[in-house]
Motif scaffolding. Structure first.
Motif, mmCIF file in Angstrom:
data_model
loop_
_atom_site.group_PDB
_atom_site.id
_atom_site.type_symbol
_atom_site.label_atom_id
_atom_site.label_comp_id
_atom_site.label_asym_id
_atom_site.label_seq_id
_atom_site.Cartn_x
_atom_site.Cartn_y
_atom_site.Cartn_z
ATOM 1 N N VAL A 15 0.865 -1.188 0.000
ATOM 2 C CA VAL A 15 0.000 0.000 0.000
ATOM 3 C C VAL A 15 0.904 1.241 0.000
ATOM 4 C CG1 VAL A 15 -1.928 1.091 1.204
ATOM 5 C CG2 VAL A 15 -1.669 -1.391 1.267
ATOM 6 N N THR A 17 1.064 3.936 -3.081
ATOM 7 C CA THR A 17 0.803 5.123 -3.909
ATOM 8 C C THR A 17 -0.250 6.058 -3.295
ATOM 9 O OG1 THR A 17 1.247 3.723 -5.818
ATOM 10 C CG2 THR A 17 0.296 5.872 -6.261
ATOM 11 N N LEU A 54 -4.088 4.917 -3.488
ATOM 12 C CA LEU A 54 -4.857 4.566 -4.688
ATOM 13 C C LEU A 54 -4.243 3.389 -5.437
ATOM 14 C CD1 LEU A 54 -5.691 8.100 -6.171
ATOM 15 C CD2 LEU A 54 -6.633 6.945 -4.176
ATOM 16 N N ILE A 56 -4.561 0.128 -5.243
ATOM 17 C CA ILE A 56 -3.906 -0.937 -4.473
ATOM 18 C C ILE A 56 -4.419 -2.318 -4.882
ATOM 19 C CG2 ILE A 56 -3.315 -1.749 -2.169
ATOM 20 C CD1 ILE A 56 -2.225 1.100 -3.036
ATOM 21 N N GLU A 120 -8.771 -3.709 -7.894
ATOM 22 C CA GLU A 120 -7.861 -2.664 -7.413
ATOM 23 C C GLU A 120 -8.627 -1.802 -6.402
ATOM 24 O OE1 GLU A 120 -4.868 -3.951 -9.750
ATOM 25 O OE2 GLU A 120 -6.536 -3.231 -10.919
ATOM 26 N N GLN A 314 2.594 1.491 -15.808
ATOM 27 C CA GLN A 314 2.550 2.106 -14.472
ATOM 28 C C GLN A 314 2.899 1.195 -13.299
ATOM 29 O OE1 GLN A 314 2.574 5.101 -14.331
ATOM 30 N NE2 GLN A 314 1.310 6.037 -15.885
ATOM 31 N N GLY A 316 4.649 -0.875 -10.562
ATOM 32 C CA GLY A 316 6.020 -0.746 -10.066
ATOM 33 C C GLY A 316 6.589 0.643 -10.329
ATOM 34 N N GLY A 317 5.722 1.607 -10.648
ATOM 35 C CA GLY A 317 6.168 2.980 -10.938
ATOM 36 C C GLY A 317 6.298 3.175 -12.444
HETATM 37 C C1 LIG Z 1 -3.367 -1.636 -12.309
HETATM 38 C C2 LIG Z 1 -2.454 -0.942 -11.353
HETATM 39 C C3 LIG Z 1 -2.103 -1.585 -10.178
HETATM 40 C C4 LIG Z 1 -1.322 -0.931 -9.219
HETATM 41 N N1 LIG Z 1 -1.047 -1.562 -8.035
HETATM 42 C C5 LIG Z 1 -0.455 -0.866 -7.032
HETATM 43 C C6 LIG Z 1 -0.287 -1.445 -5.727
HETATM 44 O O1 LIG Z 1 -0.636 -2.602 -5.505
HETATM 45 N N2 LIG Z 1 0.257 -0.686 -4.749
HETATM 46 C C7 LIG Z 1 0.652 0.586 -4.959
HETATM 47 O O2 LIG Z 1 1.114 1.219 -4.028
HETATM 48 N N3 LIG Z 1 0.536 1.181 -6.189
HETATM 49 C C8 LIG Z 1 -0.018 0.475 -7.221
HETATM 50 N N4 LIG Z 1 -0.146 1.065 -8.482
HETATM 51 C C9 LIG Z 1 0.233 2.459 -8.639
HETATM 52 C C10 LIG Z 1 1.405 2.738 -9.595
HETATM 53 O O3 LIG Z 1 2.634 2.477 -8.969
HETATM 54 C C11 LIG Z 1 1.230 4.204 -10.002
HETATM 55 O O4 LIG Z 1 0.098 4.263 -10.864
HETATM 56 C C12 LIG Z 1 2.456 4.792 -10.674
HETATM 57 O O5 LIG Z 1 3.511 4.896 -9.758
HETATM 58 C C13 LIG Z 1 2.158 6.189 -11.239
HETATM 59 O O6 LIG Z 1 1.625 7.038 -10.241
HETATM 60 P P1 LIG Z 1 0.219 7.765 -10.451
HETATM 61 O O7 LIG Z 1 -0.758 6.768 -10.950
HETATM 62 O O8 LIG Z 1 -0.109 8.468 -9.195
HETATM 63 O O9 LIG Z 1 0.413 8.770 -11.629
HETATM 64 P P2 LIG Z 1 1.236 10.140 -11.641
HETATM 65 O O10 LIG Z 1 1.942 10.407 -10.379
HETATM 66 O O11 LIG Z 1 0.333 11.199 -12.128
HETATM 67 O O12 LIG Z 1 2.342 9.758 -12.688
HETATM 68 C C14 LIG Z 1 2.078 9.614 -14.054
HETATM 69 C C15 LIG Z 1 3.224 10.251 -14.809
HETATM 70 O O13 LIG Z 1 3.185 11.655 -14.553
HETATM 71 C C16 LIG Z 1 4.483 12.172 -14.576
HETATM 72 N N5 LIG Z 1 4.773 12.928 -13.331
HETATM 73 C C17 LIG Z 1 4.454 12.596 -12.068
HETATM 74 N N6 LIG Z 1 4.878 13.532 -11.186
HETATM 75 C C18 LIG Z 1 5.478 14.461 -11.918
HETATM 76 C C19 LIG Z 1 6.134 15.694 -11.608
HETATM 77 N N7 LIG Z 1 6.267 16.133 -10.362
HETATM 78 N N8 LIG Z 1 6.651 16.411 -12.620
HETATM 79 C C20 LIG Z 1 6.555 15.978 -13.902
HETATM 80 N N9 LIG Z 1 5.949 14.833 -14.262
HETATM 81 C C21 LIG Z 1 5.426 14.091 -13.292
HETATM 82 C C22 LIG Z 1 5.407 11.014 -14.748
HETATM 83 O O14 LIG Z 1 5.745 10.899 -16.127
HETATM 84 C C23 LIG Z 1 4.601 9.809 -14.348
HETATM 85 O O15 LIG Z 1 5.060 8.625 -14.965
HETATM 86 C C24 LIG Z 1 -0.864 0.392 -9.474
HETATM 87 C C25 LIG Z 1 -1.180 1.012 -10.700
HETATM 88 C C26 LIG Z 1 -1.953 0.368 -11.630
HETATM 89 C C27 LIG Z 1 -2.288 1.080 -12.925
#
Ligand SMILES: Cc1cc2nc3c(=O)[nH]c(=O)nc-3n(C[C@H](O)[C@H](O)[C@H](O)COP(=O)(O)OP(=O)(O)OC[C@H]3O[C@@H](n4cnc5c(N)ncnc54)[C@H](O)[C@@H]3O)c2cc1C
Length: 346
Positions: A15, A17, A54, A56, A120, A314, A316-317
């Motif tokens: 958990v 993001t 979010l 998760i 999720e 997305q 793993g980041g």
């Molecule tokens: C199906 C799915 C399952 C997942 N499972 C998990 C889970 O089990 N546990 C968990 O913790 N997370 C989980 N995640 C979350 C995942 O790690 C995130 O979606 C990912 O790290 C991107 O973060 P975000 O979605 O908040 O998007 P954002 O933070 O909006 O990022 C999207 C893109 O925006 C850009 N960006 C972000 N910040 C900046 C900035 N400051 N300046 C410029 N550009 C920027 C980058 O290019 C980034 O790649 C999951 C995601 C998905 C889609």
């Protein structure tokens, strides 16, 4: 009562993001201070936390929510350097669930989604009390990013394993669909197949290399996959997935998304037309042909496929997370020394 192995077979969700609000601002600078999970009260017997996490995966299916900061925190963000593990049914926790596929999808039309659907969770912590014996971090900013960084490596490794498994399927499906249409010897088809093969083999080799050249943590002696290799391979996977899948779609044609449903095949009236017009050759079974198309669609262009299109990028980041790790772990001094030597600079 006697314990069974199942009693200790606990499952935890990662958990990590946070919603993160305005990406330009730090956790403590947001308009709403709860946009990153934070400590709102410190008590003698524990802490009270508020916020949300979010996306998760499987949050509602596990026993424990293992919560940790999404990134490094600065001294002024001490309340956000918080990590703990709590049972999923702890008072104050709620989960707004969604899944990419409803449970009742049938196996013929949805060969992937009917098996792999994963909910999720949008996990809310509304003033949740966490006793001290369940708290890992409560203000230790210098350790805020360590847990998520370590888990990220395993999350990316898992992504590579899943991708190798799927990659083999994409190649097999591309070959089958081409054979069924009698075009498998065509040079354009052969070239598309080789694009799918190179993608698959690069990821498989990267994963093999990462495991063979594992690293060892000190002082515990635990081994983990090679960090640079995992990040470089996961980056390759994510950066090239979408343009590689187009080769499979190009080979397979429009039936990928228009092949009739099982109910129409089983219906006498429509079934006879489907069998007549999906015919290609004597040795190609119509139902087998439909199953191949259904798997291509479901894996790459429907419920599971749509989910994987975003997950590839997305999970793993996103791409920037892997770029950061590659820049951090690549042996730059060695590269500089080689460049100096080659350029004749002492
Ligand atoms: C199906 C799915 C399952 C997942 N499972 C998990 C889970 O089990 N546990 C968990 O913790 N997370 C989980 N995640 C979350 C995942 O790690 C995130 O979606 C990912 O790290 C991107 O973060 P975000 O979605 O908040 O998007 P954002 O933070 O909006 O990022 C999207 C893109 O925006 C850009 N960006 C972000 N910040 C900046 C900035 N400051 N300046 C410029 N550009 C920027 C980058 O290019 C980034 O790649 C999951 C995601 C998905 C889609």
């Amino acid at each position: 009562m006697q314990q069974s192995p199942r009693d200790n077979d606990l499952r935890g969700a990662e958990v990590i993001t946070d919603p993160k609000g305005d990406r330009k601002r730090r956790a403590n600078e947001q308009d709403d201070p709860d946009l990153y999970v934070r400590i709102v009260e410190r008590r003698e017997d524990g802490i009270v936390v508020r916020g949300a996490k979010l996306h998760i995966t499987a949050a509602s299916l596990v026993h424990e929510l293992v919560v940790m900061p999404t990134k490094g925190m600065r001294p002024e963000e001490a309340d956000y350097a918080v990590s703990f593990s709590i049972p999923v049914n702890t008072p104050g926790v709620s989960i707004i669930n969604r899944s990419f596929a409803p449970a009742e999808l049938n196996e013929f039309d949805y060969p992937a989604s009917s098996h792999h659907s994963m909910p999720e969770g949008f996990v809310v912590f509304d003033d949740v009390f966490v006793p001290w014996d369940r708290v890992f971090l409560a203000g230790e900013v210098e350790l805020a990013s360590v847990l998520a960084r370590s888990l990220g490596l395993w999350e990316r490794t898992g992504g590579l394993v899943e991708s190798v498994r799927n990659g083999e399927l994409y190649i097999g499906l591309a070959q089958l669909v081409s054979e069924m249409q009698g075009k498998d010897k065509d040079p354009v088809v052969q070239s598309s197949l080789s694009e799918l093969i190179v993608y698959q083999e690069m990821i498989r080799m990267g994963l093999d290399y990462a495991c063979e050249h594992y690293e060892t943590s000190q002082p515990s002696g635990m081994v983990f996959p090679n960090t640079l290799a995992v990040n470089a391979t996961k980056y390759y996977l994510a950066a090239n997935f979408h343009q590689t899948i187009k080769y499979l779609h190009d080979l397979a044609g429009g039936l990928v998304i228009t092949v009739p449903m099982e109910a129409d095949l089983r219906n006498e009236e429509s079934g006879k037309f489907i069998r007549k017009y999906l015919y290609t050759r004597k040795d190609v079974d119509i139902e087998a042909r439909m199953r191949v198309y259904n798997l291509i669609r479901d894996l790459t262009a429907d419920a599971y496929g749509g989910w994987w299109f975003v997950v590839a990028l997305q999970s793993g980041g996103g791409l920037p997370a892997q770029r950061t790790m590659m820049n951090r772990t690549f042996d730059m001094e060695k590269a500089k020394a080689a460049a100096r030597k080659a350029a004749g600079i002492s």
